[in-house]
Design a protein around this motif. Structure first.
Motif, PDB file in Angstrom:
ATOM      1  N   TYR A 192     -31.143 -31.971 -24.358  1.00 54.91           N
ATOM      2  CA  TYR A 192     -31.479 -32.123 -22.949  1.00 54.91           C
ATOM      3  C   TYR A 192     -31.888 -30.780 -22.366  1.00 54.91           C
ATOM      4  O   TYR A 192     -31.563 -29.725 -22.904  1.00 54.91           O
ATOM      5  N   HIS A 193     -32.579 -30.835 -21.223  1.00 54.50           N
ATOM      6  CA  HIS A 193     -32.950 -29.606 -20.529  1.00 54.50           C
ATOM      7  C   HIS A 193     -31.712 -28.952 -19.918  1.00 54.50           C
ATOM      8  O   HIS A 193     -30.744 -29.635 -19.577  1.00 54.50           O
ATOM      9  N   GLU A 194     -31.774 -27.640 -19.750  1.00 54.92           N
ATOM     10  CA  GLU A 194     -30.681 -26.913 -19.100  1.00 54.92           C
ATOM     11  C   GLU A 194     -30.530 -27.410 -17.668  1.00 54.92           C
ATOM     12  O   GLU A 194     -31.515 -27.644 -16.969  1.00 54.92           O
ATOM     13  N   ARG A 195     -29.297 -27.553 -17.226  1.00 58.69           N
ATOM     14  CA  ARG A 195     -28.994 -28.003 -15.866  1.00 58.69           C
ATOM     15  C   ARG A 195     -28.216 -26.926 -15.135  1.00 58.69           C
ATOM     16  O   ARG A 195     -27.433 -26.191 -15.727  1.00 58.69           O
ATOM     17  N   VAL A 196     -28.430 -26.872 -13.831  1.00 51.78           N
ATOM     18  CA  VAL A 196     -27.706 -25.954 -12.956  1.00 51.78           C
ATOM     19  C   VAL A 196     -26.784 -26.786 -12.083  1.00 51.78           C
ATOM     20  O   VAL A 196     -27.215 -27.755 -11.455  1.00 51.78           O
ATOM     21  N   PHE A 197     -25.513 -26.436 -12.052  1.00 48.18           N
ATOM     22  CA  PHE A 197     -24.553 -27.050 -11.141  1.00 48.18           C
ATOM     23  C   PHE A 197     -24.388 -26.081  -9.976  1.00 48.18           C
ATOM     24  O   PHE A 197     -24.152 -24.891 -10.188  1.00 48.18           O
ATOM     25  N   PHE A 198     -24.529 -26.600  -8.748  1.00 46.47           N
ATOM     26  CA  PHE A 198     -24.565 -25.720  -7.581  1.00 46.47           C
ATOM     27  C   PHE A 198     -24.031 -26.430  -6.351  1.00 46.47           C
ATOM     28  O   PHE A 198     -23.893 -27.653  -6.327  1.00 46.47           O
ATOM     29  N   LYS A 199     -23.732 -25.626  -5.345  1.00 49.08           N
ATOM     30  CA  LYS A 199     -23.403 -26.132  -4.017  1.00 49.08           C
ATOM     31  C   LYS A 199     -24.495 -25.649  -3.075  1.00 49.08           C
ATOM     32  O   LYS A 199     -25.063 -24.582  -3.275  1.00 49.08           O
ATOM     33  N   ARG A 200     -24.773 -26.457  -2.066  1.00 49.88           N
ATOM     34  CA  ARG A 200     -25.842 -26.137  -1.117  1.00 49.88           C
ATOM     35  C   ARG A 200     -25.284 -26.260   0.294  1.00 49.88           C
ATOM     36  O   ARG A 200     -24.648 -27.255   0.629  1.00 49.88           O
ATOM     37  N   GLN A 201     -25.513 -25.245   1.116  1.00 51.81           N
ATOM     38  CA  GLN A 201     -25.028 -25.252   2.499  1.00 51.81           C
ATOM     39  C   GLN A 201     -26.194 -25.005   3.440  1.00 51.81           C
ATOM     40  O   GLN A 201     -26.895 -24.010   3.306  1.00 51.81           O
ATOM     41  N   PHE A 202     -26.400 -25.926   4.385  1.00 51.43           N
ATOM     42  CA  PHE A 202     -27.441 -25.765   5.404  1.00 51.43           C
ATOM     43  C   PHE A 202     -26.845 -25.069   6.620  1.00 51.43           C
ATOM     44  O   PHE A 202     -25.681 -25.283   6.953  1.00 51.43           O
ATOM     45  N   PHE A 203     -27.673 -24.279   7.306  1.00 55.02           N
ATOM     46  CA  PHE A 203     -27.291 -23.654   8.568  1.00 55.02           C
ATOM     47  C   PHE A 203     -28.373 -23.973   9.593  1.00 55.02           C
ATOM     48  O   PHE A 203     -29.551 -23.702   9.362  1.00 55.02           O
ATOM     49  N   THR A 204     -27.975 -24.581  10.710  1.00 60.44           N
ATOM     50  CA  THR A 204     -28.920 -25.005  11.739  1.00 60.44           C
ATOM     51  C   THR A 204     -29.604 -23.794  12.376  1.00 60.44           C
ATOM     52  O   THR A 204     -29.143 -22.657  12.203  1.00 60.44           O
ATOM     53  N   PRO A 205     -30.685 -24.029  13.135  1.00 58.73           N
ATOM     54  CA  PRO A 205     -31.355 -22.907  13.795  1.00 58.73           C
ATOM     55  C   PRO A 205     -30.446 -22.096  14.724  1.00 58.73           C
ATOM     56  O   PRO A 205     -30.690 -20.915  14.948  1.00 58.73           O
ATOM     57  N   ASP A 206     -29.370 -22.707  15.238  1.00 59.33           N
ATOM     58  CA  ASP A 206     -28.443 -21.940  16.076  1.00 59.33           C
ATOM     59  C   ASP A 206     -27.293 -21.346  15.260  1.00 59.33           C
ATOM     60  O   ASP A 206     -26.305 -20.870  15.815  1.00 59.33           O
ATOM     61  N   GLY A 207     -27.394 -21.363  13.918  1.00 63.74           N
ATOM     62  CA  GLY A 207     -26.461 -20.652  13.054  1.00 63.74           C
ATOM     63  C   GLY A 207     -25.218 -21.404  12.625  1.00 63.74           C
ATOM     64  O   GLY A 207     -24.368 -20.860  11.922  1.00 63.74           O
ATOM     65  N   LYS A 208     -25.082 -22.670  13.024  1.00 64.81           N
ATOM     66  CA  LYS A 208     -23.891 -23.437  12.673  1.00 64.81           C
ATOM     67  C   LYS A 208     -24.059 -24.084  11.294  1.00 64.81           C
ATOM     68  O   LYS A 208     -25.136 -24.545  10.938  1.00 64.81           O
ATOM     69  N   ALA A 209     -22.962 -24.126  10.532  1.00 64.34           N
ATOM     70  CA  ALA A 209     -22.982 -24.807   9.236  1.00 64.34           C
ATOM     71  C   ALA A 209     -23.176 -26.300   9.471  1.00 64.34           C
ATOM     72  O   ALA A 209     -22.585 -26.888  10.374  1.00 64.34           O
ATOM     73  N   TYR A 210     -24.028 -26.906   8.646  1.00 65.81           N
ATOM     74  CA  TYR A 210     -24.328 -28.327   8.777  1.00 65.81           C
ATOM     75  C   TYR A 210     -23.727 -29.066   7.595  1.00 65.81           C
ATOM     76  O   TYR A 210     -24.145 -28.857   6.458  1.00 65.81           O
ATOM     77  N   ALA A 211     -22.772 -29.910   7.828  1.00 69.40           N
ATOM     78  CA  ALA A 211     -22.123 -30.738   6.806  1.00 69.40           C
ATOM     79  C   ALA A 211     -21.498 -29.887   5.695  1.00 69.40           C
ATOM     80  O   ALA A 211     -22.044 -28.851   5.330  1.00 69.40           O
ATOM     81  N   PRO A 212     -20.408 -30.333   5.141  1.00 66.60           N
ATOM     82  CA  PRO A 212     -19.776 -29.569   4.063  1.00 66.60           C
ATOM     83  C   PRO A 212     -20.616 -29.598   2.789  1.00 66.60           C
ATOM     84  O   PRO A 212     -21.346 -30.549   2.530  1.00 66.60           O
ATOM     85  N   SER A 213     -20.480 -28.557   2.017  1.00 66.86           N
ATOM     86  CA  SER A 213     -21.199 -28.444   0.756  1.00 66.86           C
ATOM     87  C   SER A 213     -20.514 -29.300  -0.304  1.00 66.86           C
ATOM     88  O   SER A 213     -19.295 -29.427  -0.315  1.00 66.86           O
ATOM     89  N   ARG A 214     -21.318 -29.901  -1.189  1.00 69.81           N
ATOM     90  CA  ARG A 214     -20.746 -30.678  -2.291  1.00 69.81           C
ATOM     91  C   ARG A 214     -21.402 -30.246  -3.590  1.00 69.81           C
ATOM     92  O   ARG A 214     -22.488 -29.669  -3.580  1.00 69.81           O
ATOM     93  N   LEU A 215     -20.768 -30.529  -4.705  1.00 67.02           N
ATOM     94  CA  LEU A 215     -21.311 -30.151  -6.001  1.00 67.02           C
ATOM     95  C   LEU A 215     -22.514 -31.022  -6.347  1.00 67.02           C
ATOM     96  O   LEU A 215     -22.446 -32.241  -6.252  1.00 67.02           O
ATOM     97  N   MET A 216     -23.609 -30.374  -6.729  1.00 66.56           N
ATOM     98  CA  MET A 216     -24.839 -31.064  -7.100  1.00 66.56           C
ATOM     99  C   MET A 216     -25.332 -30.486  -8.426  1.00 66.56           C
ATOM    100  O   MET A 216     -24.850 -29.442  -8.857  1.00 66.56           O
ATOM    101  N   ASN A 217     -26.317 -31.148  -9.044  1.00 64.42           N
ATOM    102  CA  ASN A 217     -26.923 -30.581 -10.248  1.00 64.42           C
ATOM    103  C   ASN A 217     -28.360 -31.054 -10.387  1.00 64.42           C
ATOM    104  O   ASN A 217     -28.741 -32.096  -9.846  1.00 64.42           O
ATOM    105  N   CYS A 218     -29.164 -30.271 -11.079  1.00 67.24           N
ATOM    106  CA  CYS A 218     -30.543 -30.614 -11.392  1.00 67.24           C
ATOM    107  C   CYS A 218     -30.997 -29.736 -12.549  1.00 67.24           C
ATOM    108  O   CYS A 218     -30.293 -28.792 -12.923  1.00 67.24           O
ATOM    109  N   VAL A 219     -32.164 -30.043 -13.116  1.00 65.48           N
ATOM    110  CA  VAL A 219     -32.668 -29.198 -14.191  1.00 65.48           C
ATOM    111  C   VAL A 219     -33.029 -27.828 -13.616  1.00 65.48           C
ATOM    112  O   VAL A 219     -33.361 -27.695 -12.431  1.00 65.48           O
ATOM    113  N   THR A 220     -32.963 -26.815 -14.449  1.00 63.88           N
ATOM    114  CA  THR A 220     -33.176 -25.430 -14.012  1.00 63.88           C
ATOM    115  C   THR A 220     -34.537 -25.240 -13.361  1.00 63.88           C
ATOM    116  O   THR A 220     -34.671 -24.555 -12.351  1.00 63.88           O
ATOM    117  N   ARG A 221     -35.566 -25.847 -13.925  1.00 59.90           N
ATOM    118  CA  ARG A 221     -36.922 -25.684 -13.380  1.00 59.90           C
ATOM    119  C   ARG A 221     -36.995 -26.181 -11.933  1.00 59.90           C
ATOM    120  O   ARG A 221     -37.583 -25.533 -11.071  1.00 59.90           O
TER     121      ARG A 221
END
Length: 123
Positions: A76-105
């Motif tokens: 299989y292709h290499e996969r990256v496991f990561f967390k992603r955090q959005f920050f709104t235009p006024d600087g506030k964190a948007y929703a909690p981060s959760r574990l995600m994964n996808c191919v490296t490319r």
């Protein structure tokens, strides 16, 4: 650390990447209650024809990617496991981060830029 200081050729645990991310101001009805909030993405689409669609957003926030680990299962292709955090235009964190994964490319494309062109339309 930001994208300029990290070599994306060798992703490893602890790498952090941040890039600008579009946000759209939305009004949502929930029962008798109307809520206004920032929503990640460029959700206002206008089109004069099939090839002229333009996505628009109302503000620029950011998204930060945190690399948890990378794995290359046999066959299989290499996969990256990561967390992603959005920050709104006024600087506030948007929703909690959760574990995600996808191919490296795909991960490298995602940390580089938003996947399609958009225009910024101020409120």
């Amino acid at each position: 650390m930001t994208n300029e200081t990290i070599d994306t050729a060798a992703l490893e645990h602890g790498d952090v990447f941040t890039r600008p991310h579009p946000f759209t101001w939305v009004e949502e009805g929930r029962g008798d209650l109307t809520v206004e909030r920032w929503r990640p993405g460029a959700w206002d689409i206008t089109a004069d024809g099939p090839d002229s669609a333009i996505a628009a957003c109302n503000g620029l926030g950011s998204v930060t990617f945190f690399v948890v680990s990378t794995h290359k299962p046999p066959g299989y292709h290499e996969r990256v496991f990561f967390k992603r955090q959005f920050f709104t235009p006024d600087g506030k964190a948007y929703a909690p981060s959760r574990l995600m994964n996808c191919v490296t490319r795909k991960f490298k494309r995602d940390i580089e830029k938003f996947p399609f062109p958009f225009e910024l339309v101020e409120l």
